[in-house]
Motif scaffolding. Structure first.
Motif, short mmCIF file in Angstrom:
data_model
loop_
_atom_site.label_atom_id
_atom_site.label_comp_id
_atom_site.label_asym_id
_atom_site.label_seq_id
_atom_site.Cartn_x
_atom_site.Cartn_y
_atom_site.Cartn_z
N LEU A 29 -9.61 5.00 4.12
CA LEU A 29 -8.42 4.31 4.18
C LEU A 29 -7.39 4.12 3.11
N ASN A 30 -7.96 4.67 1.85
CA ASN A 30 -7.06 4.35 0.87
C ASN A 30 -6.83 5.89 0.13
N ALA A 31 -7.04 6.99 0.66
CA ALA A 31 -7.00 8.48 0.47
C ALA A 31 -6.85 9.10 1.31
N TYR A 32 -5.82 10.22 1.24
CA TYR A 32 -5.43 11.27 2.27
C TYR A 32 -5.22 10.30 3.42
N THR A 33 -4.17 9.42 3.24
CA THR A 33 -3.81 8.65 4.39
C THR A 33 -3.39 9.32 5.70
N LYS A 34 -2.46 10.32 5.57
CA LYS A 34 -1.93 11.12 6.63
C LYS A 34 -3.05 11.46 7.33
N ARG B 289 6.19 6.61 12.26
CA ARG B 289 5.87 5.23 12.70
C ARG B 289 4.52 5.21 13.16
N VAL B 290 4.19 6.09 14.11
CA VAL B 290 2.84 6.26 14.89
C VAL B 290 1.71 6.24 14.08
N GLN B 291 1.82 6.96 12.82
CA GLN B 291 0.73 7.16 11.81
C GLN B 291 0.65 5.94 11.10
N ARG B 292 1.82 5.40 10.77
CA ARG B 292 1.54 4.12 9.92
C ARG B 292 0.85 3.05 10.81
N SER B 293 1.46 2.94 11.85
CA SER B 293 0.79 1.87 12.88
C SER B 293 -0.64 1.98 13.02
N ALA B 294 -1.17 3.22 13.40
CA ALA B 294 -2.72 3.67 13.44
C ALA B 294 -3.36 3.00 12.34
N LEU B 295 -2.86 3.36 11.16
CA LEU B 295 -3.64 3.13 9.93
C LEU B 295 -3.65 1.53 9.86
N ILE C 298 3.89 7.52 4.26
CA ILE C 298 3.76 8.26 5.72
C ILE C 298 5.35 7.85 6.40
N TYR C 299 5.76 8.94 6.88
CA TYR C 299 7.05 8.60 7.69
C TYR C 299 7.06 8.38 8.94
N GLU D 116 0.85 -1.24 -0.05
CA GLU D 116 0.00 0.13 -0.10
C GLU D 116 0.94 1.21 -0.04
N PRO D 117 0.60 2.33 -0.73
CA PRO D 117 1.29 3.39 -0.76
C PRO D 117 1.49 4.10 0.39
#
Length: 207
Positions: free
Chosen positions: A185-190, A102-108, A99-100, A93-94
């Motif tokens: 969950l696929n757009a505007y992920t940040k 880690r806490v954001q990537r983990s949440a998603l 997303i740099y 997934e993009p």
């Protein structure tokens, strides 16, 4: 390869051992070659073999088999109830690269994979039936799953409205739940990751 080479001796020993035991390197390789329609190579002693062709054929078959198993597991695992609504192909997934923090990537990732600490997940460990894993943050009587958390729970209305103001072209309330989840969950992920983190803090403070 000369018969006096150590690797040749080990190979011959493994072939001989394979007549008595199933779980050997040679038998495993035979299984792989059989599934790749390369059975003729098992006893082939010629020199004109394209190593790259064999490797690419085996790799392609292994990847295809893995994708088939992955697809079946996505369809059948209850925990992936949300994931399977928007994920149909095996690919990176993009957001993993975009997303740099880690806490954001983990949440998603946790919301997508069904491991976020909502009642639908936590109730499994307390042996609560799925239909009784009710949201404790609102009075709707709804099951607290990912859809309720992201779209419906009125405890997060202010945070959700702030998110939607940053997504002016998306009218989540006008979309079917599955489609709304896919968009979020696929757009505007940040932005969505930050929304999840904000709601998580609200939930933690309340509970």
């Amino acid at each position: 390869m000369p018969d006096n080479r150590l690797c040749r001796k080990v190979f011959c020993w493994d072939i001989e051992t394979s007549t008595r035991y199933k779980n050997t390197w040679f038998n495993n390789i035979k299984t792989v070659l059989n599934t790749c329609n390369l059975t003729h190579l098992i006893n082939y002693s010629g020199e004109n073999i394209s190593t790259n062709y064999v490797l690419e054929t085996v790799k392609s078959k292994c990847v295809d088999d893995f994708k088939d198993r992955w697809s079946n597991e996505v369809r059948t695992m209850p925990k992936l109830r949300t994931y399977k609504t928007f994920k149909s192909e095996f690919s990176t997934e993009p957001y993993v690269k975009d997303i740099y923090q880690r806490v954001q990537r983990s949440a998603l990732a946790r919301i997508r994979s069904g491991t976020f600490p909502l009642e639908i997940e936590q109730g499994r460990y307390r042996n609560i039936p799925p239909n009784l894993r009710i949201c404790k943050l609102c009075n709707s009587g709804s099951i607290e799953d990912e859809t309720h958390f992201l779209i419906h729970c009125d405890r997060y209305t202010d945070a959700r409205n702030r998110l939607l103001r940053e997504l002016p072209s998306i009218h989540i309330d006008e979309l079917p739940p599955n489609e709304a989840i896919t968009v979020l969950l696929n757009a505007y992920t940040k932005l969505v990751a930050n929304f999840i983190l904000e709601c998580s803090n609200i939930r933690r403070d309340f509970i």
